[in-house]
Design a protein around this motif. Structure first.
Motif, PDB file in Angstrom:
ATOM      1  N   LEU A 160      -2.558   3.369 -14.772  1.00  0.00           N
ATOM      2  CA  LEU A 160      -2.082   2.583 -13.629  1.00  0.00           C
ATOM      3  C   LEU A 160      -0.736   1.968 -14.010  1.00  0.00           C
ATOM      4  O   LEU A 160      -0.647   1.186 -14.955  1.00  0.00           O
ATOM      5  N   ARG A 161       0.314   2.346 -13.279  1.00  0.00           N
ATOM      6  CA  ARG A 161       1.688   1.916 -13.597  1.00  0.00           C
ATOM      7  C   ARG A 161       2.222   1.046 -12.476  1.00  0.00           C
ATOM      8  O   ARG A 161       2.185   1.437 -11.312  1.00  0.00           O
ATOM      9  N   VAL A 162       2.707  -0.133 -12.845  1.00  0.00           N
ATOM     10  CA  VAL A 162       3.335  -1.037 -11.884  1.00  0.00           C
ATOM     11  C   VAL A 162       4.699  -1.460 -12.421  1.00  0.00           C
ATOM     12  O   VAL A 162       4.928  -1.457 -13.629  1.00  0.00           O
ATOM     13  N   VAL A 163       5.591  -1.831 -11.496  1.00  0.00           N
ATOM     14  CA  VAL A 163       6.962  -2.186 -11.880  1.00  0.00           C
ATOM     15  C   VAL A 163       7.348  -3.488 -11.190  1.00  0.00           C
ATOM     16  O   VAL A 163       7.294  -3.595  -9.971  1.00  0.00           O
ATOM     17  N   VAL A 218      10.151 -13.444 -14.447  1.00  0.00           N
ATOM     18  CA  VAL A 218      10.064 -13.149 -13.012  1.00  0.00           C
ATOM     19  C   VAL A 218       9.562 -11.721 -12.809  1.00  0.00           C
ATOM     20  O   VAL A 218       8.655 -11.465 -12.013  1.00  0.00           O
ATOM     21  N   GLY A 219      10.129 -10.780 -13.538  1.00  0.00           N
ATOM     22  CA  GLY A 219       9.712  -9.386 -13.436  1.00  0.00           C
ATOM     23  C   GLY A 219       8.292  -9.173 -13.929  1.00  0.00           C
ATOM     24  O   GLY A 219       7.527  -8.405 -13.327  1.00  0.00           O
ATOM     25  N   ARG A 220       7.919  -9.848 -15.017  1.00  0.00           N
ATOM     26  CA  ARG A 220       6.567  -9.716 -15.561  1.00  0.00           C
ATOM     27  C   ARG A 220       5.541 -10.279 -14.582  1.00  0.00           C
ATOM     28  O   ARG A 220       4.492  -9.677 -14.328  1.00  0.00           O
ATOM     29  N   THR A 221       5.835 -11.433 -13.979  1.00  0.00           N
ATOM     30  CA  THR A 221       4.936 -12.032 -12.994  1.00  0.00           C
ATOM     31  C   THR A 221       4.746 -11.095 -11.805  1.00  0.00           C
ATOM     32  O   THR A 221       3.627 -10.896 -11.328  1.00  0.00           O
ATOM     33  N   GLU A 222       5.831 -10.506 -11.321  1.00  0.00           N
ATOM     34  CA  GLU A 222       5.736  -9.562 -10.203  1.00  0.00           C
ATOM     35  C   GLU A 222       4.897  -8.347 -10.588  1.00  0.00           C
ATOM     36  O   GLU A 222       4.058  -7.884  -9.813  1.00  0.00           O
ATOM     37  N   ALA A 223       5.109  -7.819 -11.791  1.00  0.00           N
ATOM     38  CA  ALA A 223       4.351  -6.654 -12.245  1.00  0.00           C
ATOM     39  C   ALA A 223       2.855  -6.973 -12.313  1.00  0.00           C
ATOM     40  O   ALA A 223       2.020  -6.167 -11.899  1.00  0.00           O
ATOM     41  N   ILE A 224       2.508  -8.148 -12.816  1.00  0.00           N
ATOM     42  CA  ILE A 224       1.101  -8.527 -12.922  1.00  0.00           C
ATOM     43  C   ILE A 224       0.487  -8.711 -11.539  1.00  0.00           C
ATOM     44  O   ILE A 224      -0.651  -8.298 -11.290  1.00  0.00           O
ATOM     45  N   GLU A 225       1.223  -9.306 -10.609  1.00  0.00           N
ATOM     46  CA  GLU A 225       0.728  -9.453  -9.231  1.00  0.00           C
ATOM     47  C   GLU A 225       0.500  -8.079  -8.594  1.00  0.00           C
ATOM     48  O   GLU A 225      -0.495  -7.863  -7.901  1.00  0.00           O
ATOM     49  N   LEU A 226       1.406  -7.151  -8.824  1.00  0.00           N
ATOM     50  CA  LEU A 226       1.244  -5.789  -8.300  1.00  0.00           C
ATOM     51  C   LEU A 226       0.048  -5.099  -8.944  1.00  0.00           C
ATOM     52  O   LEU A 226      -0.675  -4.349  -8.279  1.00  0.00           O
ATOM     53  N   LEU A 227      -0.170  -5.358 -10.221  1.00  0.00           N
ATOM     54  CA  LEU A 227      -1.318  -4.795 -10.931  1.00  0.00           C
ATOM     55  C   LEU A 227      -2.623  -5.250 -10.278  1.00  0.00           C
ATOM     56  O   LEU A 227      -3.504  -4.435  -9.995  1.00  0.00           O
ATOM     57  N   VAL A 228      -2.741  -6.537 -10.035  1.00  0.00           N
ATOM     58  CA  VAL A 228      -3.947  -7.074  -9.399  1.00  0.00           C
ATOM     59  C   VAL A 228      -4.146  -6.416  -8.040  1.00  0.00           C
ATOM     60  O   VAL A 228      -5.259  -5.985  -7.700  1.00  0.00           O
ATOM     61  N   GLN A 229      -3.080  -6.303  -7.251  1.00  0.00           N
ATOM     62  CA  GLN A 229      -3.203  -5.697  -5.918  1.00  0.00           C
ATOM     63  C   GLN A 229      -3.608  -4.234  -5.997  1.00  0.00           C
ATOM     64  O   GLN A 229      -4.418  -3.760  -5.199  1.00  0.00           O
ATOM     65  N   GLU A 230      -3.071  -3.505  -6.967  1.00  0.00           N
ATOM     66  CA  GLU A 230      -3.448  -2.098  -7.144  1.00  0.00           C
ATOM     67  C   GLU A 230      -4.930  -1.963  -7.503  1.00  0.00           C
ATOM     68  O   GLU A 230      -5.612  -1.046  -7.031  1.00  0.00           O
ATOM     69  N   ILE A 231      -5.425  -2.875  -8.337  1.00  0.00           N
ATOM     70  CA  ILE A 231      -6.849  -2.840  -8.711  1.00  0.00           C
ATOM     71  C   ILE A 231      -7.709  -3.147  -7.486  1.00  0.00           C
ATOM     72  O   ILE A 231      -8.719  -2.479  -7.237  1.00  0.00           O
ATOM     73  N   VAL A 232      -7.321  -4.148  -6.707  1.00  0.00           N
ATOM     74  CA  VAL A 232      -8.059  -4.481  -5.477  1.00  0.00           C
ATOM     75  C   VAL A 232      -8.064  -3.280  -4.532  1.00  0.00           C
ATOM     76  O   VAL A 232      -9.120  -2.866  -4.041  1.00  0.00           O
ATOM     77  N   ASP A 233      -6.890  -2.713  -4.276  1.00  0.00           N
ATOM     78  CA  ASP A 233      -6.788  -1.589  -3.352  1.00  0.00           C
ATOM     79  C   ASP A 233      -7.604  -0.382  -3.847  1.00  0.00           C
ATOM     80  O   ASP A 233      -8.315   0.269  -3.071  1.00  0.00           O
ATOM     81  N   GLY A 234      -7.496  -0.089  -5.127  1.00  0.00           N
ATOM     82  CA  GLY A 234      -8.230   1.052  -5.681  1.00  0.00           C
ATOM     83  C   GLY A 234      -9.723   0.856  -5.628  1.00  0.00           C
ATOM     84  O   GLY A 234     -10.464   1.767  -5.243  1.00  0.00           O
ATOM     85  N   ALA A 235     -10.184  -0.322  -5.992  1.00  0.00           N
ATOM     86  CA  ALA A 235     -11.617  -0.599  -5.975  1.00  0.00           C
ATOM     87  C   ALA A 235     -12.168  -0.536  -4.550  1.00  0.00           C
ATOM     88  O   ALA A 235     -13.237   0.033  -4.323  1.00  0.00           O
ATOM     89  N   GLN A 236     -11.448  -1.094  -3.600  1.00  0.00           N
ATOM     90  CA  GLN A 236     -11.921  -1.084  -2.220  1.00  0.00           C
ATOM     91  C   GLN A 236     -11.887   0.316  -1.614  1.00  0.00           C
ATOM     92  O   GLN A 236     -12.723   0.638  -0.772  1.00  0.00           O
ATOM     93  N   SER A 237     -10.981   1.143  -2.032  1.00  0.00           N
ATOM     94  CA  SER A 237     -10.900   2.493  -1.471  1.00  0.00           C
ATOM     95  C   SER A 237     -12.067   3.347  -1.918  1.00  0.00           C
ATOM     96  O   SER A 237     -12.461   4.279  -1.226  1.00  0.00           O
ATOM     97  N   ASN A 238     -12.625   3.049  -3.066  1.00  0.00           N
ATOM     98  CA  ASN A 238     -13.726   3.841  -3.593  1.00  0.00           C
ATOM     99  C   ASN A 238     -15.089   3.350  -3.152  1.00  0.00           C
ATOM    100  O   ASN A 238     -16.031   4.104  -3.104  1.00  0.00           O
TER     101      ASN A 238
END
Length: 162
Positions: free
Chosen positions: A126-129, A141-161
């Protein structure tokens, strides 16, 4: 008329569940601190805190300890990189002016169903930028954004399955 009644009863019993929610028995979730294969040791805590703060609420679950939870999130931070995708040549021929930088975060994530001993969702790469302006912002700032995107990707992926 009887055929219409039968058809309408059959239609009432139909339901579609793929991607529509969680298995009924999943009500609690534990987030285990991710292993960290990088030299950025603060990432373990930052990722863990963001997941604990946002993941249960976003998934409609409550937090529980690992042994008591219905589902467990585990993972490994595989890579952390800083890149400069946006730059221009400086005034002198050999200089470069960086305009924008990126924090690239790559993780492996699994969501496990403890009751059924199955993997509900996993992502091996799972790659986020996260991005930040070099002149006016910091890497944080960039690290915080990447971590927020990571959480959202995990939420989206888990809910899709589920």
């Amino acid at each position: 008329m009887p055929a219409a009644v039968t058809l309408s009863l059959a239609a009432c019993m139909y339901s579609f569940t793929a991607g529509a929610g969680f298995p009924d028995h999943i009500r609690t979730i534990a987030v285990v601190p991710f292993e960290n294969d990088t030299n950025r040791f603060e990432l373990t805590q930052e990722v863990h805190e963001a997941l604990l703060r946002q993941l249960p609420r976003s998934l409609g679950l409550t937090t529980a300890g690992e042994e008591a939870a219905d589902a467990v999130v585990t993972g490994t931070i595989l890579r952390y990189e800083l890149t400069a995708p946006l730059y221009r040549r400086g005034q002198q021929a050999e200089t470069v002016q960086v305009l924008q930088r990126e924090v690239v975060l790559v993780v492996r994530v699994e969501v496990l169903d403890r009751e059924n001993y199955t993997i509900l969702w996993d992502q091996q790469q799972l790659r986020v930028v996260g991005q930040y302006l070099d002149a006016s912002e910091t890497e944080d700032v960039g690290r915080t954004e990447a971590i927020e995107l990571l959480v959202q990707e995990i939420v989206d992926g888990a809910q899709s399955n589920w």
